[in-house]
Write a protein that holds these residues in place. Structure first.
Motif, mmCIF file in Angstrom:
data_model
loop_
_atom_site.group_PDB
_atom_site.id
_atom_site.type_symbol
_atom_site.label_atom_id
_atom_site.label_comp_id
_atom_site.label_asym_id
_atom_site.label_seq_id
_atom_site.Cartn_x
_atom_site.Cartn_y
_atom_site.Cartn_z
ATOM 1 N N ILE A 151 22.939 52.782 58.587
ATOM 2 C CA ILE A 151 24.168 53.159 59.303
ATOM 3 C C ILE A 151 25.241 52.135 58.982
ATOM 4 O O ILE A 151 24.988 50.928 59.019
ATOM 5 N N SER A 198 22.827 48.827 60.467
ATOM 6 C CA SER A 198 21.439 49.002 60.897
ATOM 7 C C SER A 198 20.625 49.648 59.788
ATOM 8 O O SER A 198 21.145 50.442 59.008
ATOM 9 N N PHE A 249 16.952 51.740 59.247
ATOM 10 C CA PHE A 249 15.843 52.399 59.945
ATOM 11 C C PHE A 249 14.789 52.825 58.944
ATOM 12 O O PHE A 249 15.113 53.280 57.856
ATOM 13 N N ARG A 260 12.057 56.620 64.607
ATOM 14 C CA ARG A 260 12.713 55.630 63.750
ATOM 15 C C ARG A 260 12.212 54.254 64.124
ATOM 16 O O ARG A 260 12.010 53.964 65.294
ATOM 17 N N LEU A 281 13.399 50.318 63.719
ATOM 18 C CA LEU A 281 14.487 49.443 63.316
ATOM 19 C C LEU A 281 13.916 48.367 62.396
ATOM 20 O O LEU A 281 12.936 47.720 62.742
ATOM 21 N N LEU A 308 24.817 52.475 69.441
ATOM 22 C CA LEU A 308 25.087 52.950 68.078
ATOM 23 C C LEU A 308 24.525 54.366 67.952
ATOM 24 O O LEU A 308 23.351 54.595 68.252
ATOM 25 N N GLN A 326 20.972 53.793 69.282
ATOM 26 C CA GLN A 326 20.282 52.523 69.146
ATOM 27 C C GLN A 326 20.942 51.560 70.114
ATOM 28 O O GLN A 326 22.160 51.345 70.065
ATOM 29 N N GLY A 370 20.505 47.763 71.231
ATOM 30 C CA GLY A 370 19.752 46.557 70.870
ATOM 31 C C GLY A 370 18.708 46.950 69.855
ATOM 32 O O GLY A 370 19.036 47.543 68.831
ATOM 33 N N PHE A 420 15.526 52.544 70.949
ATOM 34 C CA PHE A 420 16.218 53.818 70.768
ATOM 35 C C PHE A 420 16.228 54.598 72.076
ATOM 36 O O PHE A 420 15.259 54.590 72.821
#
Lengths: 631, 303
Positions: free
Chosen positions: A50, A89, A91, A102, A104, B251, B284, B286, B289
């Motif tokens: 993103i 970000s 994923f 997802r 992170l 986000l 998102q 932190g 999710f």
């Protein structure tokens, strides 16, 4: 009708022939490929990003790319190219039952040598780490490029062969599989499903992470070779940025396939210098690999990382010596030192005010030694001074009025701008315009040659001035340049482009030939240490290319209001091949020009930008040529 | 077979490829400007020329059927087409670059299926409307003149029809692709039966009353670079977003399951949703999710 059928049949016949040749095992072979894909794709994940920076002037490249799980704990390798936009970000999407989930991902570290980025996810699902094959794959053997661009459940594949191993200086396997954003970051696997490396764009000529991306549909693809069991990978996993390991030696030979790896220069601060390798040593082995040419040296060092220790065997005075060298990730550039005087032979002609030698050395002094090196002529003096390190104190011995004086001097970094407060030559009153007919060319080059008075004729500097392509109005150009030639006693040679509209790389040869022709005339003696090439606009751009293609011929390049670029041949800065760059730019440098300037300065070339007020460009350029060989 | 028609100017090729699909002289090919002219010519691999008549076309699938006056020619039976999967070895037969001339057969290439996926491509700046199933190939088949060519298995069974040159919508790279015959069968039957092309409702990509962040009660950070990450800037008091628990600095990761890589993606995707439809957002926050469902309708009812 029959004809059409006939040809269709002939095509089918051709297939049948092929079938007989290879399809005896076709079903088995298809099964093997299917099995390999099935096996390999378990370790391939899809990665999304993103945000990030879009490159100017390019369509934003969006969409997912691939990653390869290398450790069950959640370590994933991908191609740094796909993260070039520096996303907000990252994923990771898995293909298991929780495929919509997802994870992170954080960046653990980058392997800059292989263009790879290691990611880490915290994952509650069991991951399957890719199994890497042992040893080098065989050239010509089957391989499959696996990615998850289109779908995170089903891998996309491209089937091909191993085109070569040991590519990109021993860092990559080459394949004819189509390697593109469809599979960057995924593995290249063999028919056994085991990984040979991670798919990345790469090119042997560049270290840029995007280099080679344009080959996506050409049948030229690369997989960076990694070994998750290696010590280097452990460093990467611990968060260390991995850079290519450098030895810090420079070679003078230009042909990597032919010339021995004889060290032309190495800084005492470089890994090689610290270990005790000195110039003149010929590298004959790295670890146990025999090195007889520069190319072999590059292949032996290519896969190594920063801080690794290699055993370097050199031949010195017909004896082999071994050195353990710890490779560095970065090498200090060679910076030309400046003492601050100009000489004729070894006799000081001028001393630059405010320079290290100001008020120590005087015009008329005869230099006998610089540091430990005795000097007898200009060449040995230039060699002795150029190898000293700026900032270190050393002793110069001079003879002045029959006395021998020892002077302590601390050379500084070479000042790129020509010394402003130093008087030039006495100058000449007359100059002759000489036409030079070049064999095999309709073009007539011409030169403006100052006619020196008196008996003792000094060697004169030469400036090759490249005009704008097209017909040259000789009279106008002579009218403009002649007064400066007379004032500065500089010979000016004006070659012309073969093509009437542009300078072409082919012109380099004829430019060099015209210098040889000019210097061949009996009445003229040129100072080989002061030959510069310069021009305005496209002429200046051509001067840049010519100067850097012929480093042994030129020691200065001047560019007035042209596009500055640093994509030049022979960009290695060596003490034995002095090169200064002078740039005038009315509008200031554009973004590309600024990048180029950084490249010149990083390489350590004295680089002067607009060293005088506008309107003074030509005057300053002549002054610069006159003082080009100062030390 | 080789097909010649209009074009030839400004870099437009005046040729493409087609395949016989029946013994009655029906030729399946790509629907393109090459067929614009009267007097499209079809040349067999034996060099025999035929004038071709356009029977019909399907503009979304980008296929057309031509008829030539010839019977009994060997043909592909596309009803017996084979399904392929990633890794399936294939051959492609095309008149790429018009290499085949006169009585020469078209060119054969060999490769493998890269993926079976939904088509998402563009030509120039325009998105290609077709979004059905395609095979992505690793043979470089995306060449001038190749459209209308056939992809077969190694033993010659028909698999798919090669489409017109297109680029991947997301990466801009050329796509080598072909549409499986299973996707084309119905349209071909319809054309052969003489029915007019169904006026397919090509759903408007833009909703008449589009959704937007403000309607949902939040705003995004200013869109300053081409790929500004879609962070929530502020959440309006009493808005739907506030009710659903959206917070500033969340986000937006996807909308109704479609990934959002930038502020522009959010604006575009919301613009395709009608006001009375619910919206599912993944955020998102932190390192975690959060999934939220927003609906203007429910909120109106609640008030």
């Amino acid at each position: 009708m029959i004809r059409f059928a006939f040809v269709l049949i002939s095509i089918i016949q051709a297939w049948l022939v092929a079938a007989v040749l290879c399809c005896g095992q076709s079903a088995e072979y298809s099964q093997a490929i299917d099995a390999a894909i099935e096996y390999a794709q378990r370790s391939v994940v899809q990665i999304e990003t993103i945000g990030g920076v879009a490159e100017a002037g390019q369509l934003p490249v969006l969409g997912p790319f691939s990653g390869t799980v290398v450790e069950e704990s959640g370590l994933i390798l991908t191609a740094s190219f796909c993260l070039k936009h520096d996303p907000a970000s990252i994923f990771v999407r898995l293909s298991g039952k929780e495929q919509d989930k997802r994870y992170l991902a954080g960046i653990v570290a980058k392997d800059e040598s292989r263009h790879l980025t290691l990611l880490k996810i915290d994952c509650d699902e069991p991951l399957v780490a890719a199994v890497f094959g042992n040893g080098q794959p065989e050239q010509g053997s089957r391989c499959i490029a696996v990615g998850k661009y289109f779908d995170r459940q089903w891998a996309n594949v491209s089937v091909g062969v191993v085109s070569a191993t040991g590519r990109i200086w021993n860092r990559a396997v080459q394949t004819d599989c189509k390697v593109s954003r469809q599979n960057y970051g995924g593995p290249l696997v063999g028919i056994d499903g085991k990984a040979m490396g991670i798919l990345v764009p790469a090119s042997p000529g560049s270290t840029d992470v995007s280099a080679g991306a344009q080959w996506y549909d050409s049948g030229i693809g690369f997989a960076a070779v990694v070994d998750p069991k290696s010590a280097a990978f452990a460093r990467l996993a611990a968060g260390e940025r991995l850079r290519s390991g450098l030895l810090g030696v420079k070679f003078e030979g230009s042909d990597p396939n032919d010339d021995p790896a004889t060290v032309a220069f190495c800084l005492p601060t470089s890994p090689a210098g610290k270990a005790g390798i000195v110039e003149g040593d010929t590298i004959v082995a790295i670890d146990s690999e025999v090195v007889s040419r520069i190319g072999q040296f590059k292949h032996a060092i290519g896969p190594r990382y920063e801080n690794e220790i290699v055993k370097v065997t050199v031949e010195r005075d017909s004896q082999n010596r071994e050195f353990d060298v710890e490779l560095a990730g970065e090498i200090d550039p060679y910076l030309r030192p400046e003492f601050g005087f100009q000489v004729r032979g070894v006799t000081v002609a001028a001393v630059v005010p405010d320079s290290p030698c100001a008020e120590k050395v005087q015009p008329g002094d005869v230099i006998e030694s610089v540091g430990p090196s005795e000097v007898t002529d200009f060449k040995s003096l230039q060699s002795a001074t150029s190898k000293t390190i700026a900032g270190t104190t050393l002793e110069i011995v001079v003879e002045r009025d029959g006395e021998t004086l020892k002077l302590e001097v601390q050379p500084r970094n070479f000042a790129a701008s020509p010394p402003a407060d130093l008087p030039g030559p006495i100058g000449s009153e007359k100059a002759e315009v000489v036409g030079l007919e070049m064999a095999g060319s309709a073009n007539v080059c011409f030169a403006i040659v100052p006619q020196q008075d008196g008996e003792s004729k000094e060697e004169m500097p030469l400036m090759v001035w490249l005009p704008t392509p097209g017909p040259v109005l000789q009279e106008d150009l002579v009218a403009k340049l002649k007064p400066l030639c007379l004032k500065w006693n500089v010979v000016v040679l004006v070659p012309q482009s073969l093509d009437s509209e542009s300078w072409m790389p082919d012109d380099i040869e004829s430019i060099v030939a015209s210098i040889e022709k000019l210097s061949g005339s009996a009445s003229l003696s040129l100072d080989r240490s002061r030959i510069a090439i310069a021009g305005k606009g496209t002429g200046g751009e051509m001067a840049l290319l010519t100067g850097f293609s012929q480093r042994s011929k030129f020691s200065g390049v001047g560019l007035i209001d042209g596009q500055l670029g640093a994509r030049l041949p022979s960009f290695e800065n060596l003490p034995s091949q002095p090169m200064q760059v002078l740039v005038f730019s009315k509008a200031g440098l554009d973004a590309a020009g600024e990048l180029a300037r950084e490249e010149f300065e990083k390489a350590g070339f004295p680089f002067a930008l607009n060293p005088a007020a506008m309107g003074q460009e030509m005057e300053t350029t002549f002054r610069w040529v006159w003082f080009l060989n100062r030390l | 077979m080789k097909i010649f028609g209009s074009g030839g100017l400004r870099g437009l090729e005046a040729y493409q490829t087609g395949i016989l699909i029946s013994d009655k002289g029906y030729v399946l090919t790509a629907w393109s400007y090459v067929l614009d002219a009267e007097g499209t010519r079809v040349v067999t691999d034996a060099g025999e020329r035929f004038e071709a008549k356009l029977v019909g076309h399907d503009s979304k699938l980008e296929i057309a059927v031509l008829k030539i006056e010839a019977e009994g020619l060997q043909h592909f039976n596309i009803e017996a087409a084979v399904e392929a999967k990633p890794g399936t070895r294939i051959r492609a037969l095309t008149n790429c670059y018009g290499v085949a001339t006169g009585d020469e057969p078209v060119s054969v290439q060999q490769g493998a299926v890269v993926a079976v996926t939904k088509f998402d491509a563009r030509r120039g700046k325009w998105k290609v409307p077709f979004d059905g199933k395609v095979l992505i190939l690793d043979a470089i088949t995306s060449n001038p003149g190749a459209a209308g060519g056939v992809v077969t298995t190694l033993d010659g069974l028909p698999v798919a029809l090669i489409g017109k040159e297109s680029r991947d919508n997301r990466t801009g790279a050329w796509l080598n692709y072909a549409v499986p015959f299973s996707e084309l069968g119905d349209a071909v039957q319809r054309i052969l039966s003489g029915k007019q092309q169904q006026q397919r409702q090509i759903s408007s990509r833009r909703s008449s009353e589009p959704m937007g962040p403000e309607l949902l009660g939040f705003s995004l950070v200013p869109d300053v670079v081409g790929r500004t990450p879609p962070f929530v800037d502020s959440v309006f008091i009493d808005g739907v977003a506030a009710e659903a628990g959206i917070l500033p600095d969340d986000l937006i990761v996807d909308i109704n399951g479609i990934a959002t890589a930038s502020c522009r993606d959010v604006a575009r995707l919301l613009g395709q949703i009608d006001r009375d439809e619910p919206v599912k957002l993944t955020l998102q926050r932190g390192s975690t999710f959060v999934s939220v469902k927003l609906s203007l309708v429910k909120s109106a009812a609640g008030n």
